[in-house]
Scaffold this motif. Structure first.
Motif, PDB file in Angstrom:
ATOM      1  N   PRO A 184       0.827  -1.205   0.000  1.00  0.00           N
ATOM      2  CA  PRO A 184       0.000   0.000   0.000  1.00  0.00           C
ATOM      3  C   PRO A 184       0.856   1.248   0.000  1.00  0.00           C
ATOM      4  O   PRO A 184       2.047   1.205   0.311  1.00  0.00           O
ATOM      5  CB  PRO A 184      -0.796  -0.129   1.289  1.00  0.00           C
ATOM      6  CG  PRO A 184      -0.042  -1.098   2.124  1.00  0.00           C
ATOM      7  CD  PRO A 184       0.720  -1.981   1.220  1.00  0.00           C
ATOM      8  N   ALA A 185       0.220   2.334  -0.344  1.00  0.00           N
ATOM      9  CA  ALA A 185       0.941   3.600  -0.460  1.00  0.00           C
ATOM     10  C   ALA A 185       1.600   3.973   0.863  1.00  0.00           C
ATOM     11  O   ALA A 185       1.042   3.750   1.930  1.00  0.00           O
ATOM     12  CB  ALA A 185      -0.036   4.689  -0.886  1.00  0.00           C
ATOM     13  N   PHE A 202       3.788   2.790   2.727  1.00  0.00           N
ATOM     14  CA  PHE A 202       3.716   1.745   3.748  1.00  0.00           C
ATOM     15  C   PHE A 202       4.682   1.985   4.906  1.00  0.00           C
ATOM     16  O   PHE A 202       4.292   2.047   6.065  1.00  0.00           O
ATOM     17  CB  PHE A 202       3.973   0.397   3.083  1.00  0.00           C
ATOM     18  CG  PHE A 202       3.845  -0.744   4.012  1.00  0.00           C
ATOM     19  CD1 PHE A 202       2.603  -1.292   4.276  1.00  0.00           C
ATOM     20  CD2 PHE A 202       4.963  -1.265   4.634  1.00  0.00           C
ATOM     21  CE1 PHE A 202       2.485  -2.346   5.140  1.00  0.00           C
ATOM     22  CE2 PHE A 202       4.838  -2.318   5.507  1.00  0.00           C
ATOM     23  CZ  PHE A 202       3.597  -2.861   5.758  1.00  0.00           C
ATOM     24  N   ARG A 203       5.934   2.129   4.554  1.00  0.00           N
ATOM     25  CA  ARG A 203       6.941   2.313   5.610  1.00  0.00           C
ATOM     26  C   ARG A 203       6.713   3.606   6.374  1.00  0.00           C
ATOM     27  O   ARG A 203       6.869   3.673   7.593  1.00  0.00           O
ATOM     28  CB  ARG A 203       8.341   2.323   5.003  1.00  0.00           C
ATOM     29  CG  ARG A 203       8.671   0.947   4.485  1.00  0.00           C
ATOM     30  CD  ARG A 203      10.114   0.603   4.733  1.00  0.00           C
ATOM     31  NE  ARG A 203      10.214  -0.828   4.622  1.00  0.00           N
ATOM     32  CZ  ARG A 203      11.176  -1.549   5.185  1.00  0.00           C
ATOM     33  NH1 ARG A 203      12.110  -0.952   5.886  1.00  0.00           N
ATOM     34  NH2 ARG A 203      11.207  -2.839   5.058  1.00  0.00           N
ATOM     35  N   LEU A 263       2.484   4.840  18.939  1.00  0.00           N
ATOM     36  CA  LEU A 263       2.574   3.830  19.989  1.00  0.00           C
ATOM     37  C   LEU A 263       3.496   4.292  21.099  1.00  0.00           C
ATOM     38  O   LEU A 263       3.167   4.180  22.287  1.00  0.00           O
ATOM     39  CB  LEU A 263       3.116   2.521  19.402  1.00  0.00           C
ATOM     40  CG  LEU A 263       2.129   1.659  18.610  1.00  0.00           C
ATOM     41  CD1 LEU A 263       2.844   0.471  17.986  1.00  0.00           C
ATOM     42  CD2 LEU A 263       1.024   1.161  19.529  1.00  0.00           C
ATOM     43  N   LEU A 264       4.629   4.820  20.714  1.00  0.00           N
ATOM     44  CA  LEU A 264       5.593   5.249  21.731  1.00  0.00           C
ATOM     45  C   LEU A 264       5.038   6.394  22.567  1.00  0.00           C
ATOM     46  O   LEU A 264       5.270   6.453  23.775  1.00  0.00           O
ATOM     47  CB  LEU A 264       6.911   5.640  21.066  1.00  0.00           C
ATOM     48  CG  LEU A 264       7.705   4.429  20.545  1.00  0.00           C
ATOM     49  CD1 LEU A 264       8.954   4.889  19.792  1.00  0.00           C
ATOM     50  CD2 LEU A 264       8.096   3.499  21.693  1.00  0.00           C
ATOM     51  N   ILE A 299       4.797   6.366  11.483  1.00  0.00           N
ATOM     52  CA  ILE A 299       3.811   7.148  12.237  1.00  0.00           C
ATOM     53  C   ILE A 299       3.194   6.288  13.330  1.00  0.00           C
ATOM     54  O   ILE A 299       3.052   6.701  14.481  1.00  0.00           O
ATOM     55  CB  ILE A 299       2.698   7.675  11.292  1.00  0.00           C
ATOM     56  CG1 ILE A 299       3.306   8.555  10.216  1.00  0.00           C
ATOM     57  CG2 ILE A 299       1.630   8.419  12.082  1.00  0.00           C
ATOM     58  CD1 ILE A 299       2.325   9.028   9.166  1.00  0.00           C
ATOM     59  N   VAL A 300       2.854   5.037  12.925  1.00  0.00           N
ATOM     60  CA  VAL A 300       2.237   4.120  13.900  1.00  0.00           C
ATOM     61  C   VAL A 300       3.164   3.928  15.090  1.00  0.00           C
ATOM     62  O   VAL A 300       2.750   4.030  16.253  1.00  0.00           O
ATOM     63  CB  VAL A 300       1.915   2.770  13.225  1.00  0.00           C
ATOM     64  CG1 VAL A 300       1.555   1.724  14.277  1.00  0.00           C
ATOM     65  CG2 VAL A 300       0.763   2.931  12.242  1.00  0.00           C
ATOM     66  N   ILE A 301       4.406   3.647  14.814  1.00  0.00           N
ATOM     67  CA  ILE A 301       5.339   3.394  15.911  1.00  0.00           C
ATOM     68  C   ILE A 301       5.505   4.645  16.777  1.00  0.00           C
ATOM     69  O   ILE A 301       5.527   4.561  18.003  1.00  0.00           O
ATOM     70  CB  ILE A 301       6.690   2.899  15.365  1.00  0.00           C
ATOM     71  CG1 ILE A 301       6.488   1.488  14.781  1.00  0.00           C
ATOM     72  CG2 ILE A 301       7.757   2.870  16.446  1.00  0.00           C
ATOM     73  CD1 ILE A 301       7.677   0.925  14.049  1.00  0.00           C
ATOM     74  N   LYS A 347       3.921   5.072   6.926  1.00  0.00           N
ATOM     75  CA  LYS A 347       2.811   4.880   7.858  1.00  0.00           C
ATOM     76  C   LYS A 347       3.288   4.147   9.101  1.00  0.00           C
ATOM     77  O   LYS A 347       2.909   4.462  10.217  1.00  0.00           O
ATOM     78  CB  LYS A 347       1.714   4.051   7.182  1.00  0.00           C
ATOM     79  CG  LYS A 347       1.014   4.783   6.077  1.00  0.00           C
ATOM     80  CD  LYS A 347      -0.375   5.183   6.517  1.00  0.00           C
ATOM     81  CE  LYS A 347      -1.071   5.965   5.435  1.00  0.00           C
ATOM     82  NZ  LYS A 347      -1.127   5.230   4.162  1.00  0.00           N
ATOM     83  N   LEU A 348       4.079   3.132   8.873  1.00  0.00           N
ATOM     84  CA  LEU A 348       4.559   2.339   9.991  1.00  0.00           C
ATOM     85  C   LEU A 348       5.334   3.211  10.967  1.00  0.00           C
ATOM     86  O   LEU A 348       5.221   3.054  12.190  1.00  0.00           O
ATOM     87  CB  LEU A 348       5.438   1.207   9.466  1.00  0.00           C
ATOM     88  CG  LEU A 348       5.319  -0.093  10.253  1.00  0.00           C
ATOM     89  CD1 LEU A 348       3.867  -0.510  10.367  1.00  0.00           C
ATOM     90  CD2 LEU A 348       6.127  -1.185   9.598  1.00  0.00           C
ATOM     91  N   ILE A 406       1.800   6.998  23.234  1.00  0.00           N
ATOM     92  CA  ILE A 406       0.808   6.450  24.178  1.00  0.00           C
ATOM     93  C   ILE A 406       1.520   5.696  25.301  1.00  0.00           C
ATOM     94  O   ILE A 406       1.217   5.846  26.480  1.00  0.00           O
ATOM     95  CB  ILE A 406      -0.175   5.510  23.450  1.00  0.00           C
ATOM     96  CG1 ILE A 406      -0.907   6.266  22.339  1.00  0.00           C
ATOM     97  CG2 ILE A 406      -1.176   4.924  24.432  1.00  0.00           C
ATOM     98  CD1 ILE A 406      -1.834   5.412  21.510  1.00  0.00           C
ATOM     99  N   PHE A 407       2.481   4.885  24.885  1.00  0.00           N
ATOM    100  CA  PHE A 407       3.248   4.091  25.830  1.00  0.00           C
ATOM    101  C   PHE A 407       3.882   4.976  26.900  1.00  0.00           C
ATOM    102  O   PHE A 407       3.796   4.703  28.096  1.00  0.00           O
ATOM    103  CB  PHE A 407       4.324   3.332  25.042  1.00  0.00           C
ATOM    104  CG  PHE A 407       5.108   2.343  25.848  1.00  0.00           C
ATOM    105  CD1 PHE A 407       4.484   1.235  26.398  1.00  0.00           C
ATOM    106  CD2 PHE A 407       6.476   2.514  26.036  1.00  0.00           C
ATOM    107  CE1 PHE A 407       5.218   0.310  27.125  1.00  0.00           C
ATOM    108  CE2 PHE A 407       7.208   1.590  26.761  1.00  0.00           C
ATOM    109  CZ  PHE A 407       6.573   0.491  27.305  1.00  0.00           C
TER     110      PHE A 407
END
Lengths: 371, 629
Positions: free
Chosen positions: B13-14, B16-17, B27-28, B22-24, B19-20, B30-31
Motif C-alpha cells: 500500500p501507499a 507503507f513504511r 505507539l511510543l 507514524i504508527v510506531i 505509515k509504519l 501512548i506508551f
C-alpha cells in the motif's frame, strides 16, 4: 495444494520469540488471577485453574490457525464473518444476561461470547476485502462504503447488547486499518464531521450506567461511592504498590476486595499493587515488544493479505492494552475492556490465542512463500 | 517506493513504511503517557497512596436480607427472624493469632465462660479472610468482646439475621430449615449467590427460596483501627424476602402434632373442597433452629443415622402399604364394574383358600355372611379377597390411579414420593415374572406391592368425599409483599375428575359412616357427635410375617416389624369439608391407635370453626362494597 502441504520449514522458521512472549504474559496472568482470587472463597474450580484450561484450549486453536495457510483461511473470510454475525444474532435473541447486558451464548458446558470471535472475523474479512480492492491511491469515502457496512452491522449488534467497550474497539480497529491502507484526507474530514453530528444521537443508545461512567470520567470525584469509587480504589491500589510492590498475595487492596472486577477488567491494578512500578514496567515492555514484533511481522509479510492481517491483529492487541491500562490508571473512562492475555475470560483468551496463531502463520510463511 | 517493491517482491500500500513510522511514533507516545502516569501514581504519589491503602478505612460490607415471614392461614407467624451474633477474627489485624485467641479464652475464663469454636484454628490463614471463631453467642460474650477490643486486635462481632422457628418441631418437616450455602450449591449457582449466603434447605423454605430469601444489600462504611464504624458513606438497603401464607391452620397442626406425642407417624388434613392442606405432621421431628448457624457434625450425624429419620417428611415421602383403607377403592371398582351388588353376601369363615395357600381374615373366627356394607364396616378381609380376585389386578390399578395413587400428587413441596400401584405389566418389567393371582388377593386388602403416601391417602378420600374431584394438594396459599399486599395467590387446581355413580357414592359413603358410627364398626374411636365422621381403618403389614399369628400376638417380633396403624376419614357425611389420613408406624391396629389421633384433629377443626364463623361472614359483606367504589 501448496497451502496444505506439510512443510518442515514451518518448524525451521517457527516464530519462537512470539510464542515465548505470549506464554510469558499468560503465565504472569495466571499468577495474577491466583492472587486476585486468593482471599475470595471460591468454588472447587478457582478462576486460575479455569484460565489454565482456557489457555490450553487456546493453544489448540493457535496451532490450528498456524498450520492452515492464511491465504486458505482468507478464502473462507466471508463464511467466518457470516457465522460470527449469525452468532451475534443468536445472542441478540437467546443470549443470556449478566451484569445487565446480553453477551453470552450458553452451550451447557460453557458460555461463549461471540463478540470476541467477531473481532477476529473482522480482521480477516477486511484483509480479504482490501487485498481484493488494492489500490495505490488513497481510498475515497465511496470506496470505503462496503467495508463500512461490514463493520457497522456487528457494531450495532454489539452496541445493542450493550457492550460499549467492544464496539469501540471494533471502530478503532477499522479506523486503524483504513488509516494504514491510506485514506483520502477529505474523506476523513467528512466522516468526522458527520459522526460529530451523529454523536448526540448515540447518547440515546447508551444505558444509564454507561452515561454515568462517561460523566464520572469527566469528573471522577463527583460520585466517589458509585462509578468513581472503582477508579479511585484502582488508583490507590496501583499507587500503593510503589516502586517495588507489596509482594505476591500481599496487596491489601486486592485481598480486601476493594478492587472491582479484579479478575477481569482491573487485573492490571492487582498486578501493579503487588509487583510495583518495576513489575508494571517489565509487563509494559513485554506488551510493547509483542506489539512491535507484530508490526515487524506485518512489514515483512510477502503479500498484502498477510500485512493487513498482521497489522490488524497487532492493532487489536494494542488498542485493548492501551485502553484497559489507561482505564485502570484513571486516564480513560471505564469502558469495560479486558487486558489481553491477563484478564480472566475464556472467549477472549481463545480468540486471542487464535489471533496469535494467525500472526505466527504470517510470520513463518514469509520464508515459505517465494512467489 | 521502488526499492521496497523490489526488495519485498509483492504489492504494497501507499507510503507503507512511512505509515509504519507514524504508527510506531504514536505507539511510543501512548506508551510513554501511560508510563508517566504509572510513574506519577507509583513513585511520586506512591507513599501517599500507600498510606491511603493502609488506612483504607472504607469497608464494603454485604448486608444479609431478612427472609420473609412464614404464616399460617390466619396470619399467625410461624417463622420469624432474630439477630445472631458471631465472633470473627481478621488475621491481618492481629500479629500473633494464637496469643490473641489465648487471651480471648482467658478473658472468657475469668467470667467462667468457654470459647466454643468447633474447628481448631486453621494452621494457614489467609490474611484478609476473616475466621469465624464462634457462632450465635450470648449477649454477655458480645459485651466482653466489645469492651476488650484493645486487647483483642482483629477480634470483632458481626450481626446477621437468622431464622427463628416458633413451634419449630411441629412444623419442621413441612417448612424445612435454612443453612449456609454449601460448596456444591455454590458451584451450581451463577452470579446471584456468594459464599455465606443463607438458603432454604428443605420444605417450604427450599421450595419458595427464590421468593423468601430477599436481596442482599451493601454498605460502605468508614471504620477506625478497631473496625468500629464511624461513618456510613452510602448504603443499598437489603430487600426483605416476600412473606408466605400457608393454608395450614396452626391450631389444627398443633392438635395433630400433640396427638402423636413423639411416636413415629404422619397425619395430613385436607380441605376436600379445594385441596388445601390444613395440617401436615410428620413425627418424630427436629428443631430447625439448630441448623441456623451451622449444625455440629455430631448432631447432624445423629439425625442422619437416626432409624426414625426425623429429617424426612413422612406425609409426602413416607410410603406404606395402605392396608384396609384401600378397600374403598376395591369396593368402588367392584360396584362400578358391576362385579358385585350391594346386597350380595359372601361367607367369611375366617380364611380364604387359593390353591394350596390360605389367606386369613383379621378376625379369626370369621364374619359369617356379610354384604358390602358390613364388609366395610367390619373390614372383612375374606369379602375383599373374593371381590379383588374377581376384579383382577389391572382393573384395581385402573381405579387406584383414578383416586390419584401411584403418582405424585404434585404438592408444592420438594421430595414428594409417588408410591406404587402394581400392574401385570409393571411386574413383568420389574421382575420378569408373571403376575400371580395370589398377589391380587394380597393387594385387595392393600398389602403386597402397594405403596401409598399419607398425602395420597388423604387426597383419595377427599376426592371420594367431594364427588370425584382430585385436587392438587397445596399448602402455599399466597405470597405477600412486606406491606401485606398480595404478590401471588395460589388458586386451587384440579388434577383430574372421575365420575362414580350416585348410587356407588351413596352406598360407600354410608358404609364409611358406619365404620365410625355403627356398632361393630372398626373406627368408633373417631366418632364425634353431630359431625358425621366417615372413615376407614387399616393395619398394614410391614413384612410378610409367618402365617401363624401366634408370634404377632405374643409380640415376639421387633418393634420395626410391627404393623402400621392407619385411619383415613372425612367429615361431615353431607357436604364434606375435611379429609384426614393418619398413620402410626409399628403401632398395631388402626382403629385403636390411629383413629383417636384423627379424632383430636377433627375436634380442633370443628371447635375452631365455631370461633371463626362470624369473621368469615363479616369479610363476605365487606367485599361487594369495596368493588362498587
Amino acid at each position: 495444494m501448496i497451502f496444505l502441504k506439510f512443510d518442515r520449514r514451518i518448524f525451521q522458521y517457527f516464530d519462537w520469540t512470539l510464542l515465548a512472549l505470549v506464554l510469558a504474559i499468560c503465565a504472569i496472568g495466571i499468577l495474577n488471577i491466583y492472587s486476585a482470587g486468593f482471599s475470595v472463597s471460591e468454588s472447587h474450580f478457582p478462576f486460575y485453574v479455569k484460565q489454565i484450561q482456557w489457555i490450553l484450549l487456546g493453544l489448540f486453536f493457535m496451532i490450528t490457525a498456524f498450520l492452515i495457510d492464511y491465504r486458505v483461511i482468507c478464502q473462507a473470510a466471508y463464511l467466518i464473518y457470516g457465522i460470527s454475525i449469525a452468532l451475534l444474532i443468536i445472542v441478540f435473541f437467546y443470549g443470556y444476561t449478566t451484569h445487565g447486558s446480553q453477551r453470552w451464548i450458553s452451550t451447557g458446558f460453557f458460555a461463549f461470547q461471540p463478540s470476541e470471535l467477531m473481532k477476529l472475523a473482522l480482521i480477516i474479512v477486511l484483509a480479504r476485502y482490501f487485498d481484493n480492492h488494492n489500490s495505490n491511491e488513497p481510498y475515497k469515502l465511496r470506496e470505503l462504503f462496503i467495508p463500512f457496512v461490514i463493520i457497522l452491522i456487528p457494531c450495532l449488534l454489539i452496541l445493542r447488547q450493550p457492550d460499549l467497550g467492544t464496539a469501540l474497539i471494533i471502530m478503532l480497529l477499522f479506523a486503524s486499518i483504513i488509516f494504514f491502507m491510506g485514506v483520502n484526507w477529505k474523506s476523513v474530514a467528512i466522516a468526522l464531521v458527520s459522526s460529530l453530528v451523529l454523536l448526540p444521537l448515540g447518547w440515546y443508545f447508551l444505558k444509564a450506567y454507561q452515561k454515568e461512567r462517561l460523566l464520572t470520567f469527566l469528573n471522577p470525584e463527583h460520585d466517589p461511592l458509585g462509578a468513581g469509587y472503582h477508579v479511585i480504589q484502582s488508583m490507590i491500589a496501583i499507587g500503593s504498590g510503589g516502586v517495588f510492590g507489596k509482594g505476591f498475595l500481599n496487596g491489601s487492596q486486592t485481598q480486601l476486595k476493594f478492587l472491582p472486577e479484579q479478575q477481569t477488567d482491573f487485573i492490571f491494578s492487582v498486578f501493579a499493587e503487588e509487583w510495583g512500578f518495576i513489575g508494571a514496567l517489565v509487563l509494559a515492555i513485554m506488551f510493547m515488544s509483542l506489539i512491535l514484533w507484530g508490526l515487524k511481522i506485518a512489514l515483512h509479510s510477502r503479500d498484502l493479505l498477510g500485512t493487513i492481517i498482521a497489522f490488524g491483529i497487532t492493532a487489536l492487541i494494542s488498542w485493548e492494552v492501551f485502553i484497559n491500562v489507561g482505564m485502570v490508571l484513571g486516564v480513560l473512562p471505564v469502558v469495560g475492556i479486558p487486558l489481553p492475555f491477563l484478564s480472566y475470560g475464556g472467549s477472549a483468551m481463545v480468540c486471542l490465542m487464535t489471533a496469535i496463531g494467525l500472526l505466527m502463520n504470517v510470520s513463518v510463511r514469509r520464508f515459505i512463500l517465494q512467489s | 517506493m521502488e526499492k521496497h517493491f523490489s526488495l519485498r517482491n509483492g504489492p504494497e500500500p501507499a507510503d507503507f513504511r512511512q505509515k509504519l513510522k507514524i504508527v510506531i511514533a504514536l505507539l511510543l507516545i501512548i506508551f510513554s503517557v501511560l508510563l508517566v502516569r504509572l510513574w506519577y501514581l507509583q513513585v511520586i504519589k506512591g507513599e501517599e497512596l500507600r498510606q491511603r491503602s493502609e488506612n483504607n478505612s472504607v469497608r464494603f460490607r454485604k448486608i444479609k436480607p431478612l427472609r420473609g415471614l412464614i404464616m399460617d392461614r390466619n396470619g399467625l407467624v410461624l417463622v420469624d427472624n432474630r439477630p445472631s451474633f458471631d465472633v470473627l477474627y481478621m488475621p491481618h489485624k492481629g500479629k500473633d493469632h494464637e496469643a490473641v485467641i489465648e487471651r480471648l479464652k482467658n478473658i472468657y475464663k475469668s467470667r467462667s465462660l468457654e470459647l466454643s469454636y468447633d474447628q481448631p484454628f486453621p494452621k494457614k490463614v489467609k490474611p484478609y479472610l476473616p475466621v469465624k471463631l464462634e457462632k450465635n453467642v450470648s449477649m454477655e460474650k458480645v459485651a466482653i468482646v466489645e469492651t476488650n477490643a484493645l486487647a483483642l486486635p482483629g477480634v470483632y462481632v458481626d450481626v446477621s439475621p437468622v431464622r427463628l422457628y416458633l413451634d419449630g418441631e411441629m412444623m419442621a418437616p413441612v417448612i424445612g430449615y435454612t443453612g449456609e450455602i454449601s460448596k456444591e450449591e455454590l458451584e451450581k449457582a451463577n452470579d446471584e449467590h456468594a459464599s455465606g449466603d443463607v438458603l432454604g434447605k428443605n420444605g417450604v423454605e427450599k421450595y419458595l427460596d427464590a421468593y423468601i430469601r430477599g436481596r442482599r444489600g451493601a454498605e460502605l462504611v468508614e471504620v477506625n483501627v478497631y473496625d468500629k464504624e464511624i461513618k456510613n458513606l452510602g448504603r443499598i438497603d437489603p430487600i426483605p424476602g416476600y412473606n408466605i401464607v400457608l393454608t395450614i391452620d396452626a391450631d389444627l397442626q398443633k392438635a395433630a402434632w400433640q396427638a402423636f406425642a413423639g411416636k413415629p407417624g404422619a397425619a395430613v388434613a385436607l380441605d376436600t373442597r379445594d385441596g388445601s392442606v390444613l395440617a401436615m405432621v410428620s413425627s418424630p421431628s427436629f428443631d430447625p433452629n439448630l441448623f441456623n448457624s451451622g449444625i455440629s457434625y455430631e448432631l447432624w450425624d445423629k439425625m442422619q443415622n437416626n432409624p426414625l429419620n426425623p429429617l424426612s417428611n413422612r406425609a409426602i415421602s413416607g410410603q406404606y402399604p395402605p392396608g384396609s383403607t384401600y378397600k374403598l377403592i376395591i369396593a368402588a371398582a367392584a360396584l362400578e364394574e358391576g362385579i358385585i351388588t350391594p346386597e350380595q353376601k359372601i361367607f367369611c369363615n375366617g380364611s380364604f383358600e387359593l390353591g394350596n395357600r390360605t389367606y386369613r381374615c383379621w378376625r379369626k373366627k370369621g364374619h359369617g355372611y356379610v354384604d358390602l356394607h358390613r364388609a366395610i364396616v367390619e373390614s372383612c378381609d375374606v369379602y375383599f379377597y373374593t371381590v379383588g380376585k374377581m376384579l383382577g389386578v389391572d382393573k384395581i390399578a385402573q381405579y387406584a390411579k383414578l383416586f390419584g395413587f401411584g403418582k405424585a400428587t404434585g404438592i408444592d413441596l420438594p421430595h414428594e414420593k409417588s408410591g406404587l400401584i402394581p400392574t401385570k405389566e409393571w411386574k413383568m418389567a420389574r421382575t420378569k415374572e408373571i403376575w400371580q393371582v395370589g398377589e391380587t388377593v394380597s393387594i385387595s386388602i392393600g398389602q403386597g406391592f402397594n405403596l401409598v403416601t399419607p398425602l395420597q391417602l388423604a387426597n383419595a378420600y377427599s376426592a371420594f368425599a367431594n364427588g370425584g374431584t382430585l385436587w392438587r394438594p397445596h399448602l402455599i396459599k399466597r405470597i405477600e409483599l412486606t406491606d401485606g399486599s398480595i404478590y401471588k395467590e395460589f388458586l386451587p387446581e384440579k388434577k383430574s375428575e372421575f365420575a362414580l355413580s350416585k348410587k356407588t357414592i351413596d352406598i360407600l359413603g354410608r358404609a364409611l359412616w358406619g365404620v365410625v358410627n355403627e356398632p361393630g364398626g372398626t373406627g368408633s374411636a373417631a366418632r364425634r357427635l353431630n359431625s358425621d365422621v366417615c372413615g376407614k381403618t387399616g393395619t398394614s403389614q410391614v413384612v410378610g410375617l409367618p402365617e401363624s399369628d401366634k408370634a404377632r400376638r405374643e409380640k415376639k417380633i421387633s418393634a420395626f416389624q410391627r404393623d402400621h396403624a392407619l385411619f383415613v376419614c372425612f367429615a361431615p357425611l353431607k357436604s364434606p369439608e375435611i379429609a384426614i389420613a393418619v398413620i402410626l408406624e409399628n403401632a398395631g391396629h388402626g382403629g385403636s391407635v390411629a383413629a383417636p389421633i384423627a379424632r383430636k384433629i377433627l375436634d380442633a377443626y370443628f371447635e375452631g370453626k365455631k370461633k371463626l364463623k362470624p369473621a368469615q361472614v363479616v369479610a363476605h359483606h365487606q367485599l361487594p362494597d369495596k368493588l362498587q367504589d
